[in-house]
Design an enzyme around this catalytic site. Structure first.
Site: not given
Ligand code: KIV
Length: 262
Positions: A46, A85, A180
């Site tokens: 996301d 995501d 993270e």
């Molecule tokens: O949205 C994203 O790119 C992420 C990564 C940073 C793990 O969640």
């Protein structure tokens, strides 16, 4: 051609000590390059909101936008596992809605798994998804969808809470977990004490794998990038040079020349 990467393969990689290498991707051409280069996992993050749509946070991106970008990414992936995501509020309102939205990624986009943010608080949701056959990549530590609650994009240092979050997402059935913005010693402790792979971003070298945002590591993003980002290319600079030269050549009538005319 090597076999497509699955959650089982990622588990085997943890056991054998082979590092998992992941990247975000949002479209066909970049996904094709990453897949051909040998990336194991492509996350249609996301972060799309920030690096592609130019937003300040990830909060505004919609399910339909995520499905579209996951579909054009998945088309390019021959071996990399593609993970969609789940955007803000697509899984927090009710388990029923979460299942429906997670299912859309598998039915409509070609992703073979979904990612969602949160630890203990979302473990029931993860369990509900895995029980119906939807593989889940968990995400704990600095969770960008909670940026306003965290008071900014801040490194997370609560060792006990992070360990508990990791244990709970593992027990709920997640096949791996993104760590993270976590200090290296805490990431190591988590990695050593759970059986599923940890994939770090700003979480040090002890994780079972690493993920970076594609536009940050290729030097496409303009402005501030976090300390943990290493730039492996300077694509923005190259693109700007190319565009400026094109402008110059059209304006001084050196393009198109005979070689580029019929
Ligand atoms: O949205 C994203 O790119 C992420 C990564 C940073 C793990 O969640």
């Amino acid at each position: 051609m090597p076999a497509a990467v699955t959650s089982r393969k990622l588990m085997e990689m943890k056991k054998s000590g082979e590092k998992i290498v992941a990247l975000t991707a949002y479209d066909y051409p970049f996904a094709k390059m990453a897949d051909e280069a040998g990336i194991h996992l492509l996350l249609v993050g996301d972060s799309l909101a920030m690096v592609v749509q130019g937003e300040a946070t990830t909060l505004g991106v919609t399910m339909d936008q995520m499905i579209y970008h996951t579909a054009i990414t998945a088309k390019a992936a021959k071996t990399a596992m593609v993970v969609g995501d789940m955007p803000f509020l697509s899984y927090q309102v009710s388990t029923q809605e979460a299942l429906k939205n997670a299912g859309r990624f598998l039915k409509e986009s070609g992703a073979t798994a979904v990612k969602l943010e949160g630890g203990a608080a979302v473990s029931d949701t993860i369990r509900a998804m895995t029980e119906v056959g939807i593989p889940v990549l968990a995400h704990i530590g600095l969770t960008p969808q909670s940026v306003h609650q965290m008071g900014g994009f801040r490194v997370q240092r609560d060792r006990d809470r992070l360990m508990e979050d990791a244990r709970q997402v593992e027990n709920a059935g997640a096949f791996a977990v993104v760590l993270e913005g976590i200090p290296t010693d805490i990431s190591k402790e988590i990695t050593d004490n759970i059986n599923i792979p940890t994939i770090g971003i700003g979480a040090g070298a002890a994780c079972d794998g690493q993920i970076l945002v594609l536009h940050d590591m290729l030097g496409i993003s303009s402005g501030h990038v976090p300390k943990f980002v290493k730039k492996y290319a300077e694509l923005r600079q190259h693109a700007m040079e190319g565009i400026r030269t094109y402008i110059e050549e059209v304006q001084n009538s050196t393009f198109p020349d005979e070689n580029h005319s019929y």
